[in-house]
Design a protein around this motif. Structure first.
Motif, mmCIF file in Angstrom:
data_model
loop_
_atom_site.group_PDB
_atom_site.id
_atom_site.type_symbol
_atom_site.label_atom_id
_atom_site.label_comp_id
_atom_site.label_asym_id
_atom_site.label_seq_id
_atom_site.Cartn_x
_atom_site.Cartn_y
_atom_site.Cartn_z
ATOM 1 N N UNK A 187 0.222 13.929 4.621
ATOM 2 C CA UNK A 187 1.614 13.581 4.329
ATOM 3 C C UNK A 187 2.087 12.401 5.181
ATOM 4 N N UNK A 188 1.634 12.334 6.425
ATOM 5 C CA UNK A 188 2.004 11.189 7.267
ATOM 6 C C UNK A 188 1.448 9.911 6.670
ATOM 7 N N UNK A 189 0.209 9.958 6.211
ATOM 8 C CA UNK A 189 -0.381 8.773 5.581
ATOM 9 C C UNK A 189 0.416 8.358 4.349
ATOM 10 N N UNK A 190 0.854 9.345 3.558
ATOM 11 C CA UNK A 190 1.627 9.037 2.353
ATOM 12 C C UNK A 190 2.997 8.443 2.716
ATOM 13 N N UNK A 191 3.640 9.031 3.704
ATOM 14 C CA UNK A 191 5.000 8.599 4.064
ATOM 15 C C UNK A 191 5.023 7.236 4.748
ATOM 16 N N UNK A 192 3.903 6.855 5.366
ATOM 17 C CA UNK A 192 3.862 5.590 6.108
ATOM 18 C C UNK A 192 3.000 4.541 5.413
ATOM 19 N N UNK A 193 2.629 4.794 4.168
ATOM 20 C CA UNK A 193 1.757 3.857 3.425
ATOM 21 C C UNK A 193 0.471 3.572 4.190
ATOM 22 N N UNK A 194 -0.054 4.635 4.829
ATOM 23 C CA UNK A 194 -1.332 4.539 5.512
ATOM 24 C C UNK A 194 -1.283 3.980 6.916
ATOM 25 N N UNK A 195 -0.095 3.610 7.388
ATOM 26 C CA UNK A 195 0.000 2.967 8.706
ATOM 27 C C UNK A 195 0.058 3.967 9.858
#
Length: 325
Positions: A200-208
């Motif tokens: 979910x963190x990857x999704x919310x931050x566009x992988x950043x």
């Protein structure tokens, strides 16, 4: 005589006992405070269980409270009887009707802040102050991850982050707590009971990923938190709710992107009376401005401290919990 909670041996909440003790006189450099409200914090369970060692046994418990100065010891000029005060850095013994502590550990409490607000906010609010304003001074537009976002510290952090223009992703344990965190200002939430935190963190931050991750859970979330930190980012490990982080391999920090890790405490930042008062003043100003609302979710009489700790450890509380002498 005065009542206080103490424990003679380490263990569960059942080791806490309410006893009568003589009212102590303050020594040189000390102040006696009559508590009007006492803060309950997860760190209290660490001392009771033995994860953190008190100076000796039997021991008092609690680091946080608010009340009125009753007496001052020799050499104290910064406080006088009748002053409204608060404290959040100990020493142990706040679970009591009276508490004697060094004058340098007290802050002056403005009339606009109630005793209950101060007792509920001091340690948690000072923790948020150093986390968001000093350990890594956040800027508007930053995206950070914060574990236990609906708890006592997290409830304040959500509001403070929103006031700073920071996008806080709050990790919570239920749909109800996710709703609460969003209502308090979290930009997004992750329900760890049904969602993969890293994904979910990857999704919310566009992988950043996130430049800063704040973790008060400890052992159970250590690896998850590391995987949510952006390259050359910072993991702030400031609690051990699930147990202490041990056996750390520093090489993992290199493998995951040249990461930084810190293990801060309030005492490490509020290490002089001047810095302590300045941190408290910023906290009080945030409360006075309405940008931070201190919600006391639970109130218990002092004699029920064991039940209060049991509910806290079982994650059955929201916001802050206070004890009333």
């Amino acid at each position: 005589m005065s009542q206080r909670i103490q424990f003679r041996q380490h263990g569960g909440p059942e080791v806490l006992e309410l006893i009568d003790v003589p009212v102590a006189e303050p020594g040189p450099g000390e102040v006696r405070v009559r508590n009007h409200a006492i803060g309950l914090n997860f760190i209290d369970t660490y001392f009771r269980s033995g994860l953190y060692a008190p100076p000796s046994l039997p021991s008092g418990l609690g680091n946080e409270g608010a009340g009125v100065v009753e007496a001052v010891g020799e050499g104290v000029s910064t406080f006088q009887p009748g002053d409204r005060v608060a404290y959040g850095t100990g020493p142990l013994g706040a679970y009591a009707e009276h508490h004697v502590l060094p004058a340098g550990n007290l802050v002056k409490l403005p009339d606009s802040i109630s005793f209950e607000e101060a007792a509920a906010a001091m340690l948690k609010g000072l923790t948020c102050q150093y986390l968001l304003r000093q350990t890594h001074p956040l800027q508007a537009g930053d995206t950070v991850l914060f574990h236990a976002a609906a708890g006592g510290v997290g409830s304040i952090a959500c509001q403070w982050a929103k006031a700073l223009g920071v996008r806080l992703i709050g990790v919570v344990g239920s749909a109800e707590k996710a709703e609460r965190a969003r209502a308090l200002g979290a930009w997004a939430t992750i329900d760890r009971s049904r969602e993969d935190v890293v994904q979910r963190v990857l999704e919310l931050t566009d992988g950043r990923k996130c430049p800063v991750v704040y973790d008060s859970v400890g052992k159970d979330t250590w690896e998850i938190s590391l995987d949510c930190v952006a390259p050359r980012g910072l993991l702030v490990s400031f609690g051990n709710a699930s147990g202490a982080v041990t056996g750390v391999n520093l090489g993992v920090l290199a493998q995951k992107g040249s990461l930084f890790v810190t293990r801060p405490t309030v005492a490490g930042y509020a290490d002089t009376p001047e810095r302590l008062q300045a941190m408290a003043d910023e906290l009080f100003a945030m409360i006075d401005s309405g940008r931070i609302h201190i919600e006391t979710g639970q109130r218990y009489p002092l004699r029920d401290a064991a039940e209060a700790q049991r509910r806290l450890a079982a994650r059955e509380t929201t916001g802050s919990t206070i004890l009333l002498p």
